[in-house]
Every structure is written in structure tokens, then in C-alpha cells.
Scaffold this motif. Structure first.
Motif, mmCIF file in Angstrom:
data_model
loop_
_atom_site.group_PDB
_atom_site.id
_atom_site.type_symbol
_atom_site.label_atom_id
_atom_site.label_comp_id
_atom_site.label_asym_id
_atom_site.label_seq_id
_atom_site.Cartn_x
_atom_site.Cartn_y
_atom_site.Cartn_z
ATOM 1 N N PRO A 99 0.784 -1.243 0.000
ATOM 2 C CA PRO A 99 0.000 0.000 0.000
ATOM 3 C C PRO A 99 0.815 1.292 0.000
ATOM 4 C CG PRO A 99 -0.958 -1.585 1.516
ATOM 5 C CD PRO A 99 0.355 -2.134 1.104
ATOM 6 N N TYR A 100 2.144 1.213 0.198
ATOM 7 C CA TYR A 100 2.949 2.433 0.118
ATOM 8 C C TYR A 100 3.006 2.973 -1.306
ATOM 9 C CZ TYR A 100 4.530 2.013 4.940
ATOM 10 O OH TYR A 100 4.569 1.967 6.313
ATOM 11 N N ALA A 101 2.762 2.103 -2.259
ATOM 12 C CA ALA A 101 2.694 2.571 -3.649
ATOM 13 C C ALA A 101 1.510 3.529 -3.793
ATOM 14 C CB ALA A 101 2.540 1.396 -4.598
ATOM 15 N N GLY A 102 1.759 4.707 -4.351
ATOM 16 C CA GLY A 102 0.708 5.702 -4.509
ATOM 17 C C GLY A 102 0.687 6.744 -3.411
ATOM 18 N N ARG A 103 1.486 6.546 -2.360
ATOM 19 C CA ARG A 103 1.620 7.582 -1.350
ATOM 20 C C ARG A 103 2.565 8.668 -1.856
ATOM 21 N NH1 ARG A 103 -1.856 3.632 -0.447
ATOM 22 N NH2 ARG A 103 -2.851 3.896 1.573
ATOM 23 N N TYR A 104 2.894 9.636 -1.014
ATOM 24 C CA TYR A 104 3.600 10.812 -1.512
ATOM 25 C C TYR A 104 4.882 11.113 -0.739
ATOM 26 C CZ TYR A 104 -0.844 11.614 -3.829
ATOM 27 O OH TYR A 104 -1.970 11.467 -4.603
ATOM 28 N N VAL A 105 5.819 11.674 -1.458
ATOM 29 C CA VAL A 105 7.036 12.234 -0.873
ATOM 30 C C VAL A 105 6.946 13.743 -1.023
ATOM 31 C CG1 VAL A 105 9.548 12.426 -1.060
ATOM 32 C CG2 VAL A 105 8.445 10.204 -1.383
ATOM 33 N N ALA A 106 7.135 14.463 0.095
ATOM 34 C CA ALA A 106 7.053 15.920 0.070
ATOM 35 C C ALA A 106 8.431 16.513 -0.218
ATOM 36 C CB ALA A 106 6.520 16.441 1.398
ATOM 37 N N GLY A 107 8.444 17.550 -1.049
ATOM 38 C CA GLY A 107 9.685 18.239 -1.362
ATOM 39 C C GLY A 107 9.392 19.698 -1.654
ATOM 40 N N LYS A 108 10.387 20.395 -2.147
ATOM 41 C CA LYS A 108 10.190 21.801 -2.516
ATOM 42 C C LYS A 108 10.817 22.063 -3.882
ATOM 43 C CE LYS A 108 9.949 23.711 2.165
ATOM 44 N NZ LYS A 108 10.479 24.717 3.127
ATOM 45 N N ASP A 109 10.160 22.924 -4.646
ATOM 46 C CA ASP A 109 10.715 23.286 -5.934
ATOM 47 C C ASP A 109 11.699 24.448 -5.766
ATOM 48 O OD1 ASP A 109 9.217 25.577 -5.553
ATOM 49 O OD2 ASP A 109 7.647 25.017 -6.980
ATOM 50 N N LYS A 110 12.222 24.979 -6.845
ATOM 51 C CA LYS A 110 13.243 26.036 -6.775
ATOM 52 C C LYS A 110 12.715 27.330 -6.176
ATOM 53 C CE LYS A 110 12.369 27.401 -11.583
ATOM 54 N NZ LYS A 110 12.997 27.573 -12.927
ATOM 55 N N ASN A 111 11.403 27.464 -6.151
ATOM 56 C CA ASN A 111 10.803 28.661 -5.563
ATOM 57 C C ASN A 111 10.436 28.458 -4.093
ATOM 58 O OD1 ASN A 111 10.903 30.090 -8.055
ATOM 59 N ND2 ASN A 111 9.022 29.013 -8.711
ATOM 60 N N GLY A 112 10.754 27.284 -3.580
ATOM 61 C CA GLY A 112 10.444 27.011 -2.182
ATOM 62 C C GLY A 112 9.038 26.522 -1.940
ATOM 63 N N GLU A 113 8.299 26.292 -3.019
ATOM 64 C CA GLU A 113 6.936 25.796 -2.885
ATOM 65 C C GLU A 113 6.958 24.283 -2.637
ATOM 66 O OE1 GLU A 113 4.187 27.548 -2.849
ATOM 67 O OE2 GLU A 113 5.231 29.455 -3.168
ATOM 68 N N VAL A 114 6.037 23.832 -1.781
ATOM 69 C CA VAL A 114 5.963 22.403 -1.466
ATOM 70 C C VAL A 114 5.438 21.635 -2.666
ATOM 71 C CG1 VAL A 114 4.923 20.657 0.031
ATOM 72 C CG2 VAL A 114 5.613 22.861 0.974
ATOM 73 N N THR A 115 6.116 20.558 -2.996
ATOM 74 C CA THR A 115 5.684 19.680 -4.085
ATOM 75 C C THR A 115 5.526 18.260 -3.561
ATOM 76 O OG1 THR A 115 7.960 19.182 -4.739
ATOM 77 C CG2 THR A 115 6.898 21.066 -5.801
ATOM 78 N N TYR A 116 4.768 17.465 -4.289
ATOM 79 C CA TYR A 116 4.530 16.092 -3.889
ATOM 80 C C TYR A 116 4.822 15.159 -5.060
ATOM 81 C CZ TYR A 116 2.158 18.136 0.128
ATOM 82 O OH TYR A 116 1.878 18.846 1.260
#
Length: 289
Positions: A99-116
Motif C-alpha cells: 500500500p505504500y505505492a501511490g503515497r507521496y514524498v514531500a519536497g520543494k521546488d526552486k521557488n520554495g513551494e511544497v511539491t509532492y
């Protein structure tokens, strides 16, 4: 049709839900189209999404080392309703990781915005998560410290004859648990008469009956091997009662806890492993030598 799921997508989603249901874990609700999952979303978001992080997370979701233990190359989960530790297969653990497949990893783009980023798992990733989980839950020689006694449906009977409430510290294999309640007032009158009939007329009949009773009690309490002796029943004539005795004793314990390994085969590595998990080793016909 416009707006419908791509070919095979509905089947993939259905199979994923089935895997999650088998693993006993509820999946989180999916985010709306074009929206990121909320921070409080269950099962993440994760920082890296690698085997180590997900494996450690799975170990905690399984209850941690208090109720889930990896020992003797086996994973066991404590079942409170029966007071025993149930063995779980390699496949069971890998299903729990799926079930971990399809979950998300949080990160940030070059502008500091949160991405998933969506987690995608290959079979090798699932195996890696399972391996990390086993390492996290590893407790060597945990079951070597098992309490001596018998697990009934209404409690744990210790060697002093006292019935205790279920506890993880009894460390009893689930397959060693007996499927009936302990009731000291319910004497096996018919069985005792049967044993006495086996030795009717023998000068030492009373001692033989007592020996079988003591051995059965020691076997149920898990202390029979402590004495380094086993009873051997000899009956040259047919209808001597051996088969009835064997069948009765075997029904006292769960069938998955019974082995039939003759003495000359006990040195085999795989047989020793089976004996270590068994509560009763019952050999109907052993060779003379």
C-alpha cells in the motif's frame, strides 16, 4: 468515453484496494485532481520514500517491537484475543508493504513551494521495505525466554497451577495455544479408565499410568524435554490401545503443533527446525534400531 479512466486503470485501482484490505490497513483518501495531499494525510507525506524510511514506518504501523517480533528467521505478531504469537509469512509482510505505492514524498521546488511526488514501487522495492521492517523488529533469542506453561482460551496456566491473564511476556507460539478452556473440575474420567485398562494385570500398572499422566502434563506445560526422557509404548498384539492413545493425545494440541519425526531423523537441519516449533512429536511406528 470522455472523462473515463484509462484502459486497465479501474482494474488496477480495484486490485490495489484488495491488497490494502488483505494487509488490514485502510488507504488514505486520494487528493482532488490538481491538488496536493494535505500535510495530515495518513501514510505520509514522507521525506525520502526509500526502503529504509518506509520499512521503519511499516514496523511502527505493525505495532513496533512490543507486539511484532522477528526471531529465528520468522516474523510473529501477538494476538491478544488468544494470547499467542502468530507466525506471519514473507508474503504477508510484502503484502503489508504494497500500500505504500501511490503515497507521496514531500519536497520543494526552486521557488520554495511544497511539491509532492507519487511513490512508485517495484518488487525489489517491496522486498527492501520488508527487509528493513524485519531488521527493525529483530529481537534475537526473544522466544528462548518463553514462560513455561500452557495457553488455554481462558488464560495462561503456569507450572504452579495458577491461571494468569494473557500477556506478551508469556511468549507462547500461537500454534501451541490449546483450543479449549482450563477447568480443573472437569476430570477426564473416561480417559483415565482407558489408560488403566492398558496395563490391567501388570504388577507395576499404577506406576505406568502415573508415568503417562506425568508425561502428558509435562508435554502440555512445555517442560517435557527438560527431563531428557520419552515414553515408548510396546504392543506386540493388535488392538493393544496404542493407536487410541496416540489419537487422543494428538487431539489435545493443535495439529500444526504436532510433528512425527523419528529419532534417527532428528539430526537433520530442517527436522530440528520443525521440532523447535512443535509442542508434540508423536511417532506411531519407530524403527527398532
Amino acid at each position: 468515453l470522455p472523462g473515463s479512466a484509462p484502459a486497465g486503470e479501474l482494474s488496477r485501482r480495484k486490485n490495489a484496494r484488495k491488497r490494502e484490505a488483505r494487509a488490514g490497513i485502510e488507504p488514505p483518501p486520494p487528493p482532488a485532481p490538481g491538488e496536493a495531499p494535505p500535510p495530515e494525510l495518513p501514510w505520509g507525506p514522507f521525506e525520502r520514500g526509500d526502503d529504509v524510511e518506509l520499512g521503519q514506518d511499516l514496523a511502527e504501523r505493525l505495532g513496533g517491537r512490543k507486539v511484532t517480533v522477528y526471531d529465528r528467521e520468522e516474523l510473529r505478531v501477538y494476538k491478544l484475543e488468544m494470547g499467542g504469537w502468530r507466525r506471519r509469512s514473507k508474503r504477508w509482510l510484502e503484502r503489508a508493504a504494497q500500500p505504500y505505492a501511490g503515497r507521496y514524498v514531500a519536497g520543494k521546488d526552486k521557488n520554495g513551494e511544497v511539491t509532492y511526488t507519487v511513490i512508485k514501487l517495484k518488487q525489489s522495492d517491496i522486498a527492501g521495505i520488508a527487509e528493513t521492517t524485519r531488521n527493525k523488529l529483530n529481537q534475537e533469542e526473544f522466544f528462548d525466554g518463553a514462560r513455561q506453561g500452557t495457553l488455554f482460551t481462558n488464560g495462561f496456566l503456569n507450572t504452579k497451577g495458577l491461571l494468569e491473564p494473557f500477556s506478551t511476556e508469556h511468549r507462547v507460539f500461537a500454534e501451541h495455544a490449546l483450543g479449549y478452556a482450563y477447568d480443573p473440575s472437569n476430570l477426564p474420567v473416561a480417559f483415565l479408565k482407558f489408560i488403566e485398562s492398558l496395563f490391567k494385570g501388570d504388577e507395576d500398572a499404577e506406576q505406568k499410568v502415573a508415568l503417562l499422566q506425568e508425561w502428558m502434563g509435562a508435554m502440555l506445560l512445555g517442560i517435557a524435554t527438560k527431563y531428557g526422557k520419552v515414553p515408548v509404548l510396546l504392543g506386540p498384539l493388535a488392538e493393544n490401545g496404542k493407536s487410541t492413545f496416540f489419537e487422543t493425545v494428538a487431539k489435545l494440541v493443535r495439529k500444526e503443533a504436532v510433528t512425527a519425526i523419528p529419532p534417527h531423523e532428528m539430526g537433520h537441519e530442517y527436522n530440528r527446525a520443525d521440532l523447535a516449533r512443535a509442542k508434540l512429536n508423536l511417532v506411531a511406528d519407530a524403527p527398532e534400531r
